[in-house]
Each structure stands twice: as structure tokens, then as C-alpha cells.
Design a protein around this motif. Structure first.
Motif, PDB file in Angstrom:
ATOM      1  N   ALA A  59       3.429   7.030  -8.666  1.00 30.89           N
ATOM      2  CA  ALA A  59       3.824   5.692  -8.208  1.00 30.89           C
ATOM      3  C   ALA A  59       2.902   4.621  -8.801  1.00 30.89           C
ATOM      4  CB  ALA A  59       3.773   5.633  -6.689  1.00 30.89           C
ATOM      5  N   LEU A  60       3.452   3.410  -8.925  1.00 29.45           N
ATOM      6  CA  LEU A  60       2.650   2.282  -9.415  1.00 29.45           C
ATOM      7  C   LEU A  60       1.598   1.874  -8.392  1.00 29.45           C
ATOM      8  CD1 LEU A  60       5.110  -0.205 -11.157  1.00 29.45           C
ATOM      9  CD2 LEU A  60       3.150   0.934 -12.175  1.00 29.45           C
ATOM     10  N   PHE A  61       1.989   1.901  -7.114  1.00 30.34           N
ATOM     11  CA  PHE A  61       1.107   1.429  -6.058  1.00 30.34           C
ATOM     12  C   PHE A  61       0.618   2.603  -5.217  1.00 30.34           C
ATOM     13  CE2 PHE A  61       4.370  -2.099  -6.344  1.00 30.34           C
ATOM     14  CZ  PHE A  61       3.635  -2.829  -7.258  1.00 30.34           C
ATOM     15  N   SER A  62      -0.665   2.647  -5.012  1.00 28.24           N
ATOM     16  CA  SER A  62      -1.230   3.670  -4.125  1.00 28.24           C
ATOM     17  C   SER A  62      -0.898   3.332  -2.675  1.00 28.24           C
ATOM     18  CB  SER A  62      -2.746   3.735  -4.303  1.00 28.24           C
ATOM     19  OG  SER A  62      -3.342   2.509  -3.914  1.00 28.24           O
ATOM     20  N   ARG A  63      -1.062   4.308  -1.819  1.00 29.53           N
ATOM     21  CA  ARG A  63      -0.818   4.076  -0.390  1.00 29.53           C
ATOM     22  C   ARG A  63      -1.769   3.012   0.155  1.00 29.53           C
ATOM     23  NH1 ARG A  63      -1.784  10.206   1.090  1.00 29.53           N
ATOM     24  NH2 ARG A  63      -3.304   9.778  -0.568  1.00 29.53           N
ATOM     25  N   ARG A  64      -2.996   3.006  -0.338  1.00 28.04           N
ATOM     26  CA  ARG A  64      -3.971   2.029   0.157  1.00 28.04           C
ATOM     27  C   ARG A  64      -3.587   0.619  -0.243  1.00 28.04           C
ATOM     28  NH1 ARG A  64      -5.945  -0.987   2.873  1.00 28.04           N
ATOM     29  NH2 ARG A  64      -8.103  -1.694   2.931  1.00 28.04           N
ATOM     30  N   LEU A  65      -3.076   0.442  -1.460  1.00 28.88           N
ATOM     31  CA  LEU A  65      -2.690  -0.896  -1.907  1.00 28.88           C
ATOM     32  C   LEU A  65      -1.473  -1.394  -1.133  1.00 28.88           C
ATOM     33  CD1 LEU A  65      -3.113  -3.294  -3.739  1.00 28.88           C
ATOM     34  CD2 LEU A  65      -1.850  -2.119  -5.547  1.00 28.88           C
ATOM     35  N   ILE A  66      -0.502  -0.519  -0.916  1.00 29.81           N
ATOM     36  CA  ILE A  66       0.678  -0.904  -0.135  1.00 29.81           C
ATOM     37  C   ILE A  66       0.264  -1.315   1.282  1.00 29.81           C
ATOM     38  CG2 ILE A  66       2.735   0.033   1.008  1.00 29.81           C
ATOM     39  CD1 ILE A  66       3.331  -0.617  -1.811  1.00 29.81           C
ATOM     40  N   GLU A  67      -0.618  -0.538   1.877  1.00 29.78           N
ATOM     41  CA  GLU A  67      -1.095  -0.847   3.233  1.00 29.78           C
ATOM     42  C   GLU A  67      -1.820  -2.188   3.264  1.00 29.78           C
ATOM     43  OE1 GLU A  67      -4.216   0.989   6.566  1.00 29.78           O
ATOM     44  OE2 GLU A  67      -4.252   1.689   4.483  1.00 29.78           O
ATOM     45  N   ALA A  68      -2.655  -2.451   2.253  1.00 22.68           N
ATOM     46  CA  ALA A  68      -3.419  -3.701   2.211  1.00 22.68           C
ATOM     47  C   ALA A  68      -2.494  -4.907   2.073  1.00 22.68           C
ATOM     48  CB  ALA A  68      -4.418  -3.654   1.065  1.00 22.68           C
ATOM     49  N   VAL A  69      -1.492  -4.798   1.209  1.00 21.06           N
ATOM     50  CA  VAL A  69      -0.550  -5.906   1.044  1.00 21.06           C
ATOM     51  C   VAL A  69       0.216  -6.145   2.346  1.00 21.06           C
ATOM     52  CG1 VAL A  69       1.519  -6.694  -0.172  1.00 21.06           C
ATOM     53  CG2 VAL A  69      -0.313  -5.564  -1.445  1.00 21.06           C
ATOM     54  N   ARG A  70       0.666  -5.061   2.987  1.00 22.28           N
ATOM     55  CA  ARG A  70       1.412  -5.195   4.238  1.00 22.28           C
ATOM     56  C   ARG A  70       0.562  -5.885   5.314  1.00 22.28           C
ATOM     57  NH1 ARG A  70       2.665  -0.221   4.819  1.00 22.28           N
ATOM     58  NH2 ARG A  70       4.756  -0.372   3.900  1.00 22.28           N
ATOM     59  N   ASN A  71      -0.710  -5.517   5.393  1.00 23.60           N
ATOM     60  CA  ASN A  71      -1.580  -6.136   6.397  1.00 23.60           C
ATOM     61  C   ASN A  71      -1.758  -7.622   6.144  1.00 23.60           C
ATOM     62  OD1 ASN A  71      -1.920  -3.659   7.624  1.00 23.60           O
ATOM     63  ND2 ASN A  71      -3.881  -3.208   6.629  1.00 23.60           N
ATOM     64  N   LYS A  72      -1.903  -8.012   4.884  1.00 22.72           N
ATOM     65  CA  LYS A  72      -2.104  -9.430   4.568  1.00 22.72           C
ATOM     66  C   LYS A  72      -0.834 -10.235   4.853  1.00 22.72           C
ATOM     67  CE  LYS A  72      -6.314  -8.816   3.373  1.00 22.72           C
ATOM     68  NZ  LYS A  72      -7.394  -9.266   4.293  1.00 22.72           N
ATOM     69  N   LEU A  73       0.320  -9.648   4.567  1.00 23.09           N
ATOM     70  CA  LEU A  73       1.576 -10.339   4.878  1.00 23.09           C
ATOM     71  C   LEU A  73       1.710 -10.552   6.389  1.00 23.09           C
ATOM     72  CD1 LEU A  73       4.054  -8.504   2.469  1.00 23.09           C
ATOM     73  CD2 LEU A  73       3.335 -10.888   2.315  1.00 23.09           C
TER      74      LEU A  73
ATOM     75  N   VAL B  29      -8.616  -3.940  -4.130  1.00 24.91           N
ATOM     76  CA  VAL B  29      -8.197  -2.554  -4.304  1.00 24.91           C
ATOM     77  C   VAL B  29      -8.030  -2.319  -5.802  1.00 24.91           C
ATOM     78  CG1 VAL B  29      -6.461  -0.814  -3.799  1.00 24.91           C
ATOM     79  CG2 VAL B  29      -7.064  -2.515  -2.061  1.00 24.91           C
ATOM     80  N   LEU B  30      -8.851  -1.444  -6.344  1.00 21.08           N
ATOM     81  CA  LEU B  30      -8.919  -1.217  -7.783  1.00 21.08           C
ATOM     82  C   LEU B  30      -8.413   0.188  -8.093  1.00 21.08           C
ATOM     83  CD1 LEU B  30     -12.018  -2.234  -9.924  1.00 21.08           C
ATOM     84  CD2 LEU B  30     -10.790  -0.118 -10.357  1.00 21.08           C
ATOM     85  N   GLN B  31      -7.242   0.267  -8.737  1.00 23.30           N
ATOM     86  CA  GLN B  31      -6.632   1.554  -9.055  1.00 23.30           C
ATOM     87  C   GLN B  31      -7.023   1.980 -10.469  1.00 23.30           C
ATOM     88  OE1 GLN B  31      -2.585   1.185  -6.343  1.00 23.30           O
ATOM     89  NE2 GLN B  31      -2.394   1.022  -8.545  1.00 23.30           N
ATOM     90  N   THR B  32      -7.439   3.254 -10.629  1.00 24.93           N
ATOM     91  CA  THR B  32      -7.918   3.701 -11.932  1.00 24.93           C
ATOM     92  C   THR B  32      -7.795   5.216 -12.055  1.00 24.93           C
ATOM     93  OG1 THR B  32      -9.859   3.803 -13.392  1.00 24.93           O
ATOM     94  CG2 THR B  32     -10.284   3.814 -11.037  1.00 24.93           C
TER      95      THR B  32
END
Length: 804
Positions: free
Chosen positions: A476-490, A670-673
Motif C-alpha cells: 500500500a502507498l499509505f501505512s496504517r500509522r499514516l492513515i491513522e494520523a490523517v484521520r485524527n487530524k481531520l 510520519v516518514l515512510q521508508t
């Protein structure tokens, strides 16, 4: 009284050309003035570099027209232009071409005239063809009357383009270029302002002109001409008539600078106060001094800049602020206009040519004492320039990638030295060359180690995408942590920025049956899929083609889109968060300066929840409500065949992370690598420039790369591969004996071997001393001249930032 002038012309030849001065030009021509001159079959605008009475041994053509009563370049700017040409091995005429954005003031037309053979054919009625409606006869008869442009001939017959090409091939026609000064009064009303000069006229005026003059007298100042037309009948025509009589003034309309939100100057913290005190002390001496202002993201460098400019203006001098991206210019100019009002002007390439020319002339007249601009603003003709600030000095955008290949940051330092000004190089992640210069005492280093108002640095979380795949079994393009972080900010109404430093939807298109990849017909690169435009696009030459339904090689229907870019990030975010308001900023969504401002201002004002983009969004933007930055792929760029790859990656990741938490709210990144162990990724995660600098400097020293050596990239180009290979081999043979103090790498195929139909071979020249490098480059240029190589066959890039 001089009889001749040496003129530099915008052609790829590194030499001035001598022309004769005639008539009034003998008395009024000055060094630094522009002239219109004949050159081969063209009319070109050049700059006078020298006046003299030395009669050449060959026939000299006279100038056509002197364009400037007063020189547009003073001695200091001429000296700077000559230094740029000499240091970067660039044709001097090309340098002066970019120094003044006035090309639009001369209108050029290609006109066609009959040759003697063409007149004979016309008189013979086209060898017996008597039909008056015959297109060939129409074209020849029209040109027998007078020389005409192709557009004028097309109005006579739609067949004119192909007939002109045919007649040129047969020798019936010849093409010449005409050039004339453009009449500024002929611009459309939507692009002009009108202002009254006199309240009344001694001569009798028509009714509508009297009414317009009265209106302008009752309403002083400049007014948009198209708006005046609503109030006064025939205002456009009358304004032009009054301007020719000297009763009104028409000037190009310039867009107003949008003011930033009102933020009163805050008290400087101890680090800011100490840095400002050192700069102010240097400003008041009136002598050259150079500073590296190194401060973490959000440390308040801009406020130090503003205070330094205030001190410079108080001392009676002017100030220039350079920014790396056009996208940053409106934001920074808005902040500066709030502080300095109408003294602020903007210079960058997104303006129309007439707007740039008018801003340039306003700056030259001294009406704008504070200039904000991109790379080319380093040549702004500012009277009594006392301060040059290069913000984000590490940014590669300051380096021009075509002729002349100058670095705006380095030219700024040289200009400050020449005129006795102060130069400030500001960055959270200084280039290794700049930091090394500071360590050697060439620049004074000023530190801002903390964010203003004791705001914390953002917390950085590294997501190892290898482990993510093992746990989720999904690529996937987005990790679970990044999806969670975006959802929390929204959920709490805070904003997010997601960066993917690659344009398009998919990196390339391939056939799953045979592995064939769709490549550019002009370049040796794959085409990038752009879904919105439904096309495949080359990011090097601009070639585009439709998306194939079947494989061109095996006719299979199994076409696969591989890789991802910012366009795909946007689409997948919309699928994951259908109620979120999402904007994207990259070269595909930005077509004008208005697009930059619309997207950034909309995001700043809370009209969007998420901003997706390439490196454009990582540079200098200060948006208080952004508390999350997601770096979708931190590894882009790390694998490039370039010794600066790690430095660029560290700088980009650190700058992007610095967009989070710049207001009163804490930020996270959140830095994906897939390379969490790489030192560029590790040190950017802890925001530690010093650790990275020490590690990278060790690598550069061992490998003898800048800042421990002077470097030039030599590229040999030709549409014939064997020709490019032959030229590179010839230079390699030439340099075999030149081994003292220099090291030659190559020649070899360039990393991208073919660009825009040209094959490319390159060699790197390293030298321990700058003079030794210059000697080698001069040898190469002399050999190219002796062998009469095409002007574009040899590219010399001094201090290159891009080796692709």
C-alpha cells in the motif's frame, strides 16, 4: 566621439561584435546601453560593452537603432555580468540577455521578399499559369508588391505556408527578420493603467478627450484603463491620444501584492537578538560582510531578515531578498509589503514579460527599495544596494540548468563583494560548501538553535515499509500509522501536508506479457502516466502520447501501470477520506502565478484539509494549523547516481518535516521508508544537521568531491551517437597529458544517455585549485572552437548540482 562599439549579442558565441555608430548615436551611445543591430539575416538586441575609434580590418555594419538614451547597466552590473560569463564559461551575450527582462519591448517579424529569380517567375505569370485565383500566383503577386509576413500572406490564401516553404527551397523567396520597438500605447486596455499629467490643454481637444482629462483631474492617481472605459466613453482610444500629446500617462498594469495576515513584530529571543546585532553592526559600517544564518525550521529567520532590512533602509540603502521558488514569492512579498508598504516589488518569471519589464524599470528608478525575487533577481538594477539575503540558500533552484548555468547564491556573494554590501545566507540545512566556508572563516556563522516562543520541534516517527508489508501483506502507498494520523487530524480540524516528490499518477507503463516499457521517442526514459490528462508524458522534453490499449511490441492487452506519483497520492486520499477537502500542488496543477496563490492562500485560510504535493510544498511555507506532515516515500532520490543524493534527501526531509507544528499546536511527522538505516533518513528524523554534516563531510573528503575540490561537468551532445562519442574521445585524448592537480572521470554515457533527440556523453573534471580547473576548461573550449563544433555540442557546467 566614438565611431565604433563592441556589442554582446544573445548568441552561443563567446565574443563581442563590432558595429559602426552613425548619426546621433555617435554622441549619445554609452557603455551599458542596448542597441538593435543586424546579425546574419536577423535583427538582435545587444548591449554595448565598449566604445572606441579603432577601425577594424573588415567591413563593419552600422547599428540599426540605439534603444536606450541612458545605459540600463551601470559599471558594477557590467562587471558582474562579465564575471558570470568568465567564471561559468558562458557566452557573454547570453548572460546580459537574462540580466534585463526587456525582450518584449522589441517586436520581431519574419518577412518574405522575392529574389531576382522569384520576380522573373512572377512576371512570367508562373510559367504560363494565367488563373488569377491560383494560390501560387496570389503569393508571388502579393510579394511583388511589397515584403510580407506569413500571417499577411495567409490572409490572401490559406495555402501560403506550404507555398512559402516550396518557393524558399526553389530560391524564389528569401526570409529576413524585421525588428521594431514595441509601442507601449498599443497594449490592451486590460493591461494598462492611465494617469492624468495635465489638468487642461492649450490645444483644442475632441469632446471625449476633454471628458477623460477632466475625469483624471478629479480622480488623481493611476486607474485601470478598462475600468475607466465604464465611466468615460471611448476612454481607451482617448487615453492613447492624450498620452501621445503628453497630457496623460499609460503604464503597464502590475498585480497588487496581497498582504499577509497582520502579525505585529514580536520581541526577538536571545538568539535572534544576538544574530540581528551582528548583522546591524555590519550594515552600519557600510562595508562588505557575509553571514550564514543557520536556524532550525521555525526559528524566526524571517523576523531577523525584516529587522536587517529596516536597518538597511534607515541607512539610506536598498535590500534584496532572494527565495528559491516562485511559489514562495507571494507569501514572502505579502509579509514584506505589510512591513514596508509600496517600497516592495517582486521579480520572477511567472509574470508576463510586460509586467516583469515594468517592475524592473520601477526598481531601476529607485521606486522600490525592497525587492523579493527568485534566482534572476540577483541582477536587479537596485540603486545603492546595501543588503542581499538568500533564503534557503541550499536549494538547487538557485542553479540555472541552461545557459548561462550560474548559481544565484554564489553570484549574490560576488555582487555583495563588488558593491560593499552585506550578504546573508539563510538555511536550516546549509549546503556543505556554505557550511565549510563558514568553518573556514569566509562567512560569519550565526545560530538560531530553537524555535520561536519555545515551540517544540515536531515529533518524527519512522515507518519501515518493509515491516509494514510483512505485517499487512499489502503493498500500500499509505501505512496504517499514516492513515491513522490523517484521520485524527481531520477529526480535530487540523491540517495535514503529504509529500511525494514525483509527479504524475504512475511512473511508467509496461506490458505484463513481454515486459515492454513505453519510452519517449526523443529521450531514453520511460513515459510517466498522467491520469487527469489521460496521456503519457516525458518529463524531460514534454513529448506526450495517448495511453495504449495494447502492447506495441507483442499486441498483448495486459497493460500495467507501475509506480506512483503525487496525482495517485491525491486520488487514493480521496478514496480513503471522501469527505476531506484535498488540494494538490505540483507542476501539473500550477500553470500561472495565480494558481500558486490560489492553492496556498486557500490552504492557509482553511479551505482545504490536506495539501498533497512534490517538493514545492516543503519549502518555506508557514501555515500555523498544519500539525501533520506525511512523507510518503522518503527514498526517492537516494538511489540517484549523484554524489549529492544523500545531501539533497536530508535537506528535503528536514525541510518538509519543518512545516509541522509552526503555530501554537505541536506537530508530528510520519516518514515512510524502506531504508530506515540510511544516515540521511536517520539524521533528518532527529533533525540533527551537525551529525549529518560530519558524516557527509567525511565521505566528500575521502572521495575528493566539493567542498574539497572544484568540479565541472562536461557534456557532449549530438543527434548522432557516434559524433557525441567522437567529441568526448577527442577531449579525453587532449587531457591525457593534463594530470597535474586534476582528475578526469570519463568520458562515459550520461545517466540519461539521450535527451530531446540528442545523445549525451559526459566527463567530470575535478581540481584541487579553482584556477587549475579554469585552465582545463579553457583548453576544452579552445579545442571545440578550433574544430568548429556546433555551438550547442559542448556544455560546460561549473559547480554542477545535477549530474544527470
Amino acid at each position: 566621439m566614438a565611431l565604433f562599439c563592441d556589442v554582446c549579442l544573445p548568441v552561443p558565441l563567446d565574443q563581442p561584435f563590432t558595429y559602426a555608430l552613425t548619426g546621433a548615436a555617435c554622441d549619445s551611445a554609452s557603455v551599458g546601453s542596448r542597441v538593435l543591430v543586424p546579425f546574419q539575416q536577423r535583427k538582435l538586441t545587444g548591449t554595448i560593452l565598449k566604445l572606441h575609434d579603432n577601425t577594424p580590418s573588415y567591413k563593419v555594419r552600422p547599428i540599426e537603432k540605439l534603444l536606450d538614451a541612458d545605459p540600463i547597466f551601470d559599471d558594477k552590473l557590467i562587471s558582474l555580468g562579465l564575471w558570470v560569463a568568465r567564471y561559468y564559461f558562458a557566452p557573454v551575450g547570453e548572460v546580459f540577455r537574462i540580466m534585463a527582462p526587456l525582450g518584449n519591448e522589441v517586436r520581431r517579424n519574419k518577412v518574405y521578399t522575392l529574389t531576382d529569380a522569384g520576380r522573373d517567375i512572377a512576371r512570367q505569370s508562373l510559367l504560363g499559369i494565367a488563373e488569377a485565383s491560383d494560390p501560387s500566383l496570389i503569393v508571388l503577386k502579393a510579394l511583388e508588391e511589397r515584403p510580407m509576413t506569413l500571417d499577411a500572406l495567409k490572409r490572401r490564401t490559406p495555402d501560403a505556408p506550404q507555398l512559402v516553404r516550396e518557393f524558399q527551397r526553389k530560391g524564389y523567396l528569401k526570409m529576413q527578420e524585421e525588428a521594431h520597438e514595441r509601442d507601449p500605447l498599443r497594449a490592451p486596455a486590460t493591461k494598462l493603467n492611465v494617469e492624468g499629467i495635465a489638468a487642461e490643454s492649450t490645444e483644442k481637444l475632441p469632446k471625449w478627450e476633454r471628458e477623460l482629462l477632466a475625469f483624471l483631474h478629479l480622480h488623481p492617481g493611476a486607474h485601470p484603463l478598462d475600468e475607466v472605459e465604464i465611466r468615460v466613453k471611448n476612454a481607451s482610444q482617448c487615453a492613447r491620444s492624450l498620452a501621445r500629446r503628453g497630457l496623460a500617462k499609460l503604464t503597464p498594469r502590475m498585480g497588487a501584492i496581497r498582504l499577509a495576515a497582520d502579525r505585529p513584530p514580536h520581541d526577538l529571543n536571545p538568539s535572534q537578538a544576538e544574530a540581528y546585532a551582528e548583522i546591524a553592526k555590519a550594515i552600519n559600517t557600510g562595508k562588505y560582510a557575509s553571514f550564514l544564518l543557520q536556524g532550525v525550521t521555525g526559528s524566526g529567520k524571517t523576523e531577523v531578515y525584516l529587522r536587517a532590512i529596516e536597518t538597511t533602509l534607515a541607512a539610506g540603502r536598498s535590500a534584496l531578498l532572494m527565495v528559491p521558488e516562485i511559489a514562495l514569492t507571494p507569501q514572502v512579498a505579502g509579509q514584506f509589503a505589510l512591513r514596508f508598504g509600496e517600497q516592495v516589488a517582486i521579480l520572477h518569471s511567472a509574470f508576463s514579460e510586460s509586467e516583469r519589464a515594468e517592475y524592473w524599470r520601477r526598481i531601476r528608478r529607485g521606486e522600490a527599495r525592497v525587492v523579493v525575487g527568485t534566482r534572476s533577481s540577483v541582477f536587479a538594477p537596485m540603486p545603492n544596494l546595501g543588503l542581499i539575503i538568500v533564503d534557503e540558500e541550499h536549494d538547487g533552484s538557485y542553479k540555472q540548468e541552461d545557459t548561462p548555468r550560474y548559481n544565484g547564491r554564489d553570484v549574490a556573494v560576488v555582487r555583495a563583494q563588488q558593491i560593499g554590501a552585506i550578504v546573508i545566507l539563510g538555511s536550516a540545512t546549509p549546503s556543505l560548501e556554505t557550511r565549510q566556508n563558514a568553518d573556514r572563516g569566509k562567512y560569519q556563522r550565526l545560530l538560531l538553535p530553537d524555535r520561536i516562543e519555545q515551540r517544540p520541534m515536531p515529533a518524527v516517527e519512522i515507518v519501515d515499509l518493509r515491516q509494514e508489508f510483512l505485517e499487512t501483506k499489502k503493498n500500500a502507498l499509505f501505512s496504517r500509522r499514516l492513515i491513522e494520523a490523517v484521520r485524527n487530524k481531520l477529526a480535530i480540524g487540523e491540517q495535514s501536508m503529504l509529500m511525494m516528490n514525483r509527479r504524475g499518477f504512475s511512473s511508467f507503463v509496461a506490458c505484463r506479457s513481454c515486459g515492454y516499457k513505453v519510452e519517449c521517442i526523443n529521450c531514453s526514459v520511460t513515459l510517466t502516466y498522467h491520469r487527469r490528462d489521460r496521456r503519457l508524458l516525458c518529463h524531460y522534453c514534454g513529448y506526450a502520447e495517448k495511453v495504449p490499449d495494447r502492447c506495441a511490441k507483442c499486441d498483448s492487452e495486459h497493460i500495467q501501470f507501475i509506480g506512483s506519483g503525487s496525482e495517485r497520492i491525491e486520488e487514493e486520499l480521496r478514496e480513503a477520506f471522501p469527505d476531506a477537502r484535498i488540494a494538490r500542488m505540483d507542476r501539473d496543477t500550477i500553470n500561472s502565478k495565480g494558481d500558486y496563490e490560489q492553492i496556498l492562500n486557500g490552504f492557509r485560510e482553511g479551505n482545504f484539509d490536506i495539501l498533497v504535493g512534490t517538493q514545492m510544498i516543503a519549502k518555506g511555507h508557514d501555515i500555523p494549523n498544519v500539525t501533520l506532515v506525511g512523507i510518503v516515500n522518503a527514498d526517492i532520490g537516494l538511489g540517484m547516481p549523484d554524489f549529492r543524493a544523500a545531501e539533497r534527501t536530508f535537506q528535503l526531509l528536514t525541510q518538509a518535516a519543518g512545516r509541522a507544528g509552526r503555530g501554537g499546536l505541536p506537530g508530528i511527522v510520519v516518514l515512510q521508508t524502506i531504508n530506515p538505516e540510511h544516515y540521511a533518513v536517520r539524521f533528518s528524523a532527529v533533525q540533527d544537521y551537525e551529525l549529518f554534516y560530519a558524516k557527509e563531510l567525511q565521505f566528500r573528503k575521502v572521495m575528493r568531491y566539493p567542498p574539497f575540490a572544484s568540479l565541472a561537468n562536461i557534456v557532449f551532445r549530438s543527434e548522432k551517437q557516434e559524433e557525441a562519442l567522437r567529441m568526448s574521445g577527442e577531449i579525453a585524448e587532449l587531457l591525457k597529458e593534463e594530470k597535474e592537480g586534476v582528475r578526469i572521470l570519463g568520458p562515459a554515457e550520461a545517466p540519461v544517455p539521450r535527451v530531446n533527440k540528442e545523445f549525451r556523453y559526459q566527463m567530470l573534471v575535478k581540481a584541487g585549485q579553482r584556477k587549475r580547473l579554469a585552465d582545463i576548461l579553457e583548453l576544452i573550449r579552445i579545442r571545440a572552437t578550433e574544430r568548429n563544433w556546433p555551438a550547442t555540442a559542448l556544455v560546460i557546467d561549473v559547480d554542477p548540482l545535477n549530474l544527470l
